[in-house]
Design a protein around this motif. Structure first.
Motif, short mmCIF file in Angstrom:
data_model
loop_
_atom_site.label_atom_id
_atom_site.label_comp_id
_atom_site.label_asym_id
_atom_site.label_seq_id
_atom_site.Cartn_x
_atom_site.Cartn_y
_atom_site.Cartn_z
N PRO A 157 0.80 -1.06 -0.01
CA PRO A 157 0.04 0.22 0.39
C PRO A 157 0.98 1.54 -0.17
CG PRO A 157 -0.33 -1.12 1.96
CD PRO A 157 0.65 -2.06 1.35
N SER A 158 0.65 2.48 -0.38
CA SER A 158 0.89 3.60 -0.42
C SER A 158 0.96 4.38 0.84
CB SER A 158 0.34 4.38 -1.07
OG SER A 158 0.87 5.97 -1.57
N ALA A 159 1.89 4.48 0.78
CA ALA A 159 2.64 4.95 2.28
C ALA A 159 2.33 7.16 2.29
CB ALA A 159 4.22 5.38 2.50
N GLU A 160 1.58 7.00 1.16
CA GLU A 160 0.58 8.51 0.82
C GLU A 160 -0.38 8.63 1.95
OE1 GLU A 160 0.42 10.24 -2.93
OE2 GLU A 160 2.81 9.25 -3.54
N PRO A 161 -0.93 9.27 2.79
CA PRO A 161 -1.99 9.52 3.52
C PRO A 161 -3.33 9.68 2.34
CG PRO A 161 -0.62 11.85 3.58
CD PRO A 161 0.09 10.99 2.84
N ALA A 162 -4.17 8.95 2.56
CA ALA A 162 -5.08 8.66 2.17
C ALA A 162 -6.42 10.11 1.81
CB ALA A 162 -6.16 8.28 2.50
N PHE A 163 -5.97 11.22 1.72
CA PHE A 163 -6.64 12.04 2.34
C PHE A 163 -5.42 13.69 2.55
CE2 PHE A 163 -9.94 9.75 4.33
CZ PHE A 163 -10.69 9.31 3.07
N PRO A 164 -5.68 14.61 1.65
CA PRO A 164 -5.01 15.70 1.80
C PRO A 164 -4.47 15.86 2.96
CG PRO A 164 -6.35 16.11 0.06
CD PRO A 164 -7.32 15.02 0.62
N PRO A 165 -3.61 16.62 3.47
CA PRO A 165 -3.02 16.94 4.16
C PRO A 165 -3.87 17.97 5.21
CG PRO A 165 -1.16 16.33 3.84
CD PRO A 165 -2.09 16.06 2.89
N GLY A 166 -4.58 18.33 6.08
CA GLY A 166 -5.37 19.89 6.49
C GLY A 166 -6.70 19.26 6.12
N SER A 167 -7.31 18.44 5.57
CA SER A 167 -8.99 18.24 4.75
C SER A 167 -9.32 18.08 5.82
CB SER A 167 -8.65 17.91 3.93
OG SER A 167 -8.88 16.83 4.27
N ILE A 168 -10.89 18.40 5.54
CA ILE A 168 -11.83 18.23 6.71
C ILE A 168 -11.66 16.34 6.93
CG2 ILE A 168 -14.13 17.90 5.08
CD1 ILE A 168 -14.05 19.03 9.28
N LEU A 169 -11.55 15.76 5.73
CA LEU A 169 -11.82 14.12 5.59
C LEU A 169 -10.28 13.28 6.27
CD1 LEU A 169 -12.55 13.63 1.71
CD2 LEU A 169 -13.58 13.33 3.85
N ALA A 170 -9.18 14.24 6.03
CA ALA A 170 -8.26 13.46 6.77
C ALA A 170 -8.38 13.89 8.59
CB ALA A 170 -7.00 14.84 6.19
N LEU A 171 -8.42 15.19 8.23
CA LEU A 171 -9.94 15.47 9.99
C LEU A 171 -10.05 14.19 10.58
CD1 LEU A 171 -9.23 17.37 12.89
CD2 LEU A 171 -10.70 18.44 12.01
N LEU A 172 -10.93 13.92 10.28
CA LEU A 172 -12.21 12.60 10.36
C LEU A 172 -11.88 11.68 10.78
CD1 LEU A 172 -15.51 14.29 8.34
CD2 LEU A 172 -14.82 14.03 10.85
N ALA A 173 -10.33 10.87 9.71
CA ALA A 173 -10.23 9.95 9.18
C ALA A 173 -9.09 9.49 10.51
CB ALA A 173 -8.87 9.81 8.04
N GLU A 174 -8.23 10.78 10.97
CA GLU A 174 -8.09 11.20 12.47
C GLU A 174 -8.60 10.69 13.64
OE1 GLU A 174 -5.03 14.11 12.14
OE2 GLU A 174 -4.47 13.51 10.69
N ARG A 175 -9.53 10.86 13.89
CA ARG A 175 -10.48 10.62 15.25
C ARG A 175 -11.19 9.40 15.75
NH1 ARG A 175 -14.10 15.45 15.65
NH2 ARG A 175 -14.81 14.70 17.71
N ASN A 176 -11.02 8.68 16.40
CA ASN A 176 -11.82 7.65 16.45
C ASN A 176 -13.55 8.25 16.78
OD1 ASN A 176 -12.83 8.32 19.54
ND2 ASN A 176 -11.27 7.81 20.11
N GLN A 177 -13.65 6.83 16.76
CA GLN A 177 -15.91 6.68 16.48
C GLN A 177 -16.24 7.24 17.99
OE1 GLN A 177 -17.12 5.81 14.07
NE2 GLN A 177 -19.06 6.39 14.67
N VAL A 178 -16.06 7.92 18.76
CA VAL A 178 -16.08 8.05 20.02
C VAL A 178 -16.30 9.89 20.04
CG1 VAL A 178 -15.79 8.36 22.71
CG2 VAL A 178 -15.93 5.73 21.68
N ASP A 179 -14.53 10.09 19.83
CA ASP A 179 -14.90 11.12 19.76
C ASP A 179 -15.80 12.08 18.81
OD1 ASP A 179 -12.84 11.94 22.21
OD2 ASP A 179 -10.94 10.93 20.33
N PHE A 180 -15.60 11.27 17.33
CA PHE A 180 -16.66 11.56 16.33
C PHE A 180 -17.53 11.69 16.87
CE2 PHE A 180 -19.66 10.59 13.06
CZ PHE A 180 -19.49 12.06 12.03
N GLU A 181 -18.43 10.64 17.51
CA GLU A 181 -20.11 10.94 17.84
C GLU A 181 -20.19 11.96 18.81
OE1 GLU A 181 -20.73 6.63 19.54
OE2 GLU A 181 -20.43 6.21 17.51
N LEU A 182 -18.69 11.79 19.95
CA LEU A 182 -19.45 13.56 20.62
C LEU A 182 -19.48 14.30 20.55
CD1 LEU A 182 -16.84 12.21 23.74
CD2 LEU A 182 -19.21 13.01 24.13
N ASP A 183 -18.52 14.80 19.23
CA ASP A 183 -18.72 16.26 18.27
C ASP A 183 -19.98 16.02 17.61
OD1 ASP A 183 -17.51 18.44 17.63
OD2 ASP A 183 -17.33 17.75 15.79
#
Length: 146
Positions: free
Chosen positions: A11-37
């Motif tokens: 697999p590519s070592a490149e991140p799946a989403f552009p750094p700083g994008s909303i998708l990258a931010l969401l991908a870094e959060r765990n499920q509970v933190d996402f749900e709390l927000d």
């Protein structure tokens, strides 16, 4: 069909989403933190949404935010004063906060309102702090045989 002698491409070592994008931010959060927000945003526009309040209280417990969860559980009981599960969850919260008197009184109220899962009550780790309390055993004796 791939050749059996060909090695798979790593697999590519490149991140799946552009750094700083909303998708990258969401991908870094765990499920509970996402749900709390997410639930906090839902509750900002629908503060009495009891199903969301219940989920939010549960997530707060998971995150160790017991005092925040206490406010949510109290709100649930205020919104649904005859809901045995709301009272049971509040009793659990008091037990987790090492407030045995409030835990026992609230647990009794839950049972009086119809909470009947005594097997779960005996195994629920949230109630560990009151399990040896004679009032807890009395409650089980009094209602568990009905």
């Amino acid at each position: 069909m791939p050749s059996p002698n060909k090695r798979p491409t790593p697999p590519s070592a490149e991140p799946a989403f552009p750094p700083g994008s909303i998708l990258a931010l969401l991908a870094e959060r765990n499920q509970v933190d996402f749900e709390l927000d997410f639930y906090a945003r839902v509750l900002a526009s629908a503060p009495d949404f009891h199903e969301v309040l219940r989920a939010q209280a549960s997530n707060m417990t998971i995150k160790g935010r017991l005092q925040d969860g206490l406010a949510v559980d109290r709100r649930l009981v205020a919104l649904r004063p005859t809901d045995p599960t709301a009272h049971y969850n509040l009793a659990c919260r008091y037990a987790l906060l090492k407030q045995p008197d409030l835990a026992i009184v609230t647990l009794r109220k839950a049972v009086e309102l119809g909470y009947r899962d005594f097997r779960y009550m005996q195994e629920d780790h949230d109630l560990d702090s009151i399990r040896k309390d004679p009032r807890f055993r009395q409650l089980l004796r009094e209602f568990g045989t009905r």
